[in-house]
Design a protein around this motif. Sequence first.
Motif, mmCIF file in Angstrom:
data_model
loop_
_atom_site.group_PDB
_atom_site.id
_atom_site.type_symbol
_atom_site.label_atom_id
_atom_site.label_comp_id
_atom_site.label_asym_id
_atom_site.label_seq_id
_atom_site.Cartn_x
_atom_site.Cartn_y
_atom_site.Cartn_z
ATOM 1 N N PRO A 196 12.274 64.611 34.727
ATOM 2 C CA PRO A 196 13.467 64.370 33.912
ATOM 3 C C PRO A 196 13.107 64.348 32.419
ATOM 4 O O PRO A 196 12.103 63.739 32.032
ATOM 5 C CB PRO A 196 13.961 62.989 34.381
ATOM 6 C CG PRO A 196 12.899 62.412 35.240
ATOM 7 C CD PRO A 196 11.875 63.458 35.538
ATOM 8 N N ILE A 197 13.917 65.048 31.621
ATOM 9 C CA ILE A 197 13.659 65.124 30.176
ATOM 10 C C ILE A 197 14.393 63.998 29.468
ATOM 11 O O ILE A 197 15.592 63.787 29.677
ATOM 12 C CB ILE A 197 14.099 66.498 29.628
ATOM 13 C CG1 ILE A 197 13.233 67.604 30.256
ATOM 14 C CG2 ILE A 197 13.986 66.541 28.100
ATOM 15 C CD1 ILE A 197 13.677 69.013 29.924
ATOM 16 N N ARG A 198 13.654 63.244 28.647
ATOM 17 C CA ARG A 198 14.237 62.123 27.908
ATOM 18 C C ARG A 198 15.123 62.652 26.778
ATOM 19 O O ARG A 198 14.758 63.615 26.100
ATOM 20 C CB ARG A 198 13.142 61.226 27.340
ATOM 21 C CG ARG A 198 12.177 60.702 28.393
ATOM 22 C CD ARG A 198 12.895 59.871 29.446
ATOM 23 N NE ARG A 198 11.976 59.366 30.437
ATOM 24 C CZ ARG A 198 11.365 58.172 30.359
ATOM 25 N NH1 ARG A 198 11.575 57.384 29.339
ATOM 26 N NH2 ARG A 198 10.552 57.782 31.314
ATOM 27 N N ILE A 199 16.252 61.997 26.605
ATOM 28 C CA ILE A 199 17.250 62.439 25.640
ATOM 29 C C ILE A 199 17.265 61.516 24.417
ATOM 30 O O ILE A 199 16.936 60.328 24.521
ATOM 31 C CB ILE A 199 18.646 62.481 26.325
ATOM 32 C CG1 ILE A 199 18.635 63.444 27.531
ATOM 33 C CG2 ILE A 199 19.757 62.875 25.345
ATOM 34 C CD1 ILE A 199 18.306 64.893 27.197
ATOM 35 N N SER A 245 6.834 68.390 24.945
ATOM 36 C CA SER A 245 5.739 67.459 24.687
ATOM 37 C C SER A 245 5.793 66.341 25.719
ATOM 38 O O SER A 245 6.843 66.060 26.293
ATOM 39 C CB SER A 245 5.857 66.895 23.271
ATOM 40 O OG SER A 245 6.990 66.066 23.194
ATOM 41 N N ALA A 246 4.627 65.706 25.930
ATOM 42 C CA ALA A 246 4.531 64.708 26.999
ATOM 43 C C ALA A 246 5.512 63.552 26.810
ATOM 44 O O ALA A 246 6.077 63.051 27.788
ATOM 45 C CB ALA A 246 3.099 64.187 27.105
ATOM 46 N N ASN A 247 5.734 63.131 25.566
ATOM 47 C CA ASN A 247 6.664 61.991 25.426
ATOM 48 C C ASN A 247 8.115 62.373 25.761
ATOM 49 O O ASN A 247 8.929 61.512 26.050
ATOM 50 C CB ASN A 247 6.528 61.262 24.092
ATOM 51 C CG ASN A 247 6.504 62.166 22.892
ATOM 52 O OD1 ASN A 247 6.487 63.390 23.022
ATOM 53 N ND2 ASN A 247 6.515 61.578 21.714
ATOM 54 N N CYS A 269 16.306 71.477 20.451
ATOM 55 C CA CYS A 269 15.327 70.653 21.166
ATOM 56 C C CYS A 269 15.921 70.245 22.509
ATOM 57 O O CYS A 269 17.086 69.858 22.577
ATOM 58 C CB CYS A 269 15.018 69.414 20.328
ATOM 59 S SG CYS A 269 13.849 68.294 21.105
ATOM 60 N N LEU A 270 15.103 70.304 23.557
ATOM 61 C CA LEU A 270 15.596 69.926 24.891
ATOM 62 C C LEU A 270 16.023 68.460 24.935
ATOM 63 O O LEU A 270 16.839 68.082 25.770
ATOM 64 C CB LEU A 270 14.517 70.176 25.946
ATOM 65 C CG LEU A 270 14.192 71.650 26.255
ATOM 66 C CD1 LEU A 270 13.019 71.731 27.212
ATOM 67 C CD2 LEU A 270 15.408 72.360 26.837
ATOM 68 N N SER A 271 15.491 67.652 24.021
ATOM 69 C CA SER A 271 15.860 66.231 24.000
ATOM 70 C C SER A 271 17.109 65.962 23.170
ATOM 71 O O SER A 271 17.595 64.830 23.130
ATOM 72 C CB SER A 271 14.698 65.388 23.455
ATOM 73 O OG SER A 271 13.622 65.411 24.366
ATOM 74 N N ILE A 272 17.596 67.005 22.474
ATOM 75 C CA ILE A 272 18.821 66.855 21.680
ATOM 76 C C ILE A 272 19.764 68.001 22.063
ATOM 77 O O ILE A 272 20.022 68.903 21.259
ATOM 78 C CB ILE A 272 18.516 66.869 20.158
ATOM 79 C CG1 ILE A 272 17.315 65.966 19.848
ATOM 80 C CG2 ILE A 272 19.732 66.409 19.353
ATOM 81 C CD1 ILE A 272 16.897 65.997 18.377
ATOM 82 N N PRO A 273 20.239 67.997 23.292
ATOM 83 C CA PRO A 273 20.995 69.153 23.787
ATOM 84 C C PRO A 273 22.257 69.440 22.969
ATOM 85 O O PRO A 273 22.924 68.519 22.509
ATOM 86 C CB PRO A 273 21.346 68.772 25.234
ATOM 87 C CG PRO A 273 21.087 67.319 25.358
ATOM 88 C CD PRO A 273 20.091 66.963 24.309
ATOM 89 N N LEU A 296 25.043 61.254 22.172
ATOM 90 C CA LEU A 296 23.868 61.514 23.017
ATOM 91 C C LEU A 296 23.124 60.223 23.318
ATOM 92 O O LEU A 296 22.682 59.987 24.432
ATOM 93 C CB LEU A 296 22.899 62.464 22.306
ATOM 94 C CG LEU A 296 23.197 63.956 22.352
ATOM 95 C CD1 LEU A 296 22.172 64.691 21.489
ATOM 96 C CD2 LEU A 296 23.154 64.475 23.774
ATOM 97 N N SER A 297 23.001 59.358 22.298
ATOM 98 C CA SER A 297 22.173 58.168 22.459
ATOM 99 C C SER A 297 22.871 57.065 23.244
ATOM 100 O O SER A 297 22.234 56.112 23.659
ATOM 101 C CB SER A 297 21.743 57.638 21.089
ATOM 102 O OG SER A 297 22.866 57.199 20.381
ATOM 103 N N THR A 298 24.154 57.218 23.463
ATOM 104 C CA THR A 298 24.859 56.152 24.204
ATOM 105 C C THR A 298 25.378 56.630 25.553
ATOM 106 O O THR A 298 26.090 55.905 26.228
ATOM 107 C CB THR A 298 26.063 55.621 23.386
ATOM 108 O OG1 THR A 298 26.858 56.726 22.977
ATOM 109 C CG2 THR A 298 25.614 54.844 22.160
#
Length: 170
Positions: A5-8, A48-50, A96-100, A167-169
């Motif tokens: 799972p990718i962190r958002i 990236s790993a994080n 960025c995959l974390s900021i879709p 996104l963050s909520t």
Amino acid sequence: MAILPIRIYGDPVLRKQAKEITRVDESIRKLALDMLKTVKEAKGIGLSANQVGVEKKLFVVDRSFFSTAPNDDSPLIVINPVLVESHGEQTSEEGCLSIPGTYADVTRQLEVLVKGIDLDEKEIQIETKGFLSRVLLHEIDHLNGLLFIDHLSSIRRRLLAKKLKKLSTR
Ligand code: ZN
């Protein structure tokens, strides 16, 4: 290989400074291969790993996504990357995959020399320019807890604020 799972955006792990990998063991090898599978599945370029919740200095790049040279499309796995040299400037759109769903023009260095080690703990050097250089800098940023939106002007960031908050909520 597993899809992780990718962190958002909003997940605190994306703001953490990743730690040096002192030994490339089976768990690191598995993580790297899982990350490659994950980035392909997500139709991304780098990861990236994080971004998968692991605070370690490791990133992968799926070069088949953009490489035109047939013998140059092997995946890149870079452990403990260090930006040794950089020159020039380039500006183009980044995501960025974390900021879709969020894209913006980012100015970065045009040419870079990045050092690190591979899965065999052998030293690698990547000297490149243009698009791959942008990808490497984006991934090194991640390992320092930085995101591409951090490079934007405050006006541009304000324009994205609503989207980011959503996104963050979620
Ligand atoms: Zn990213």
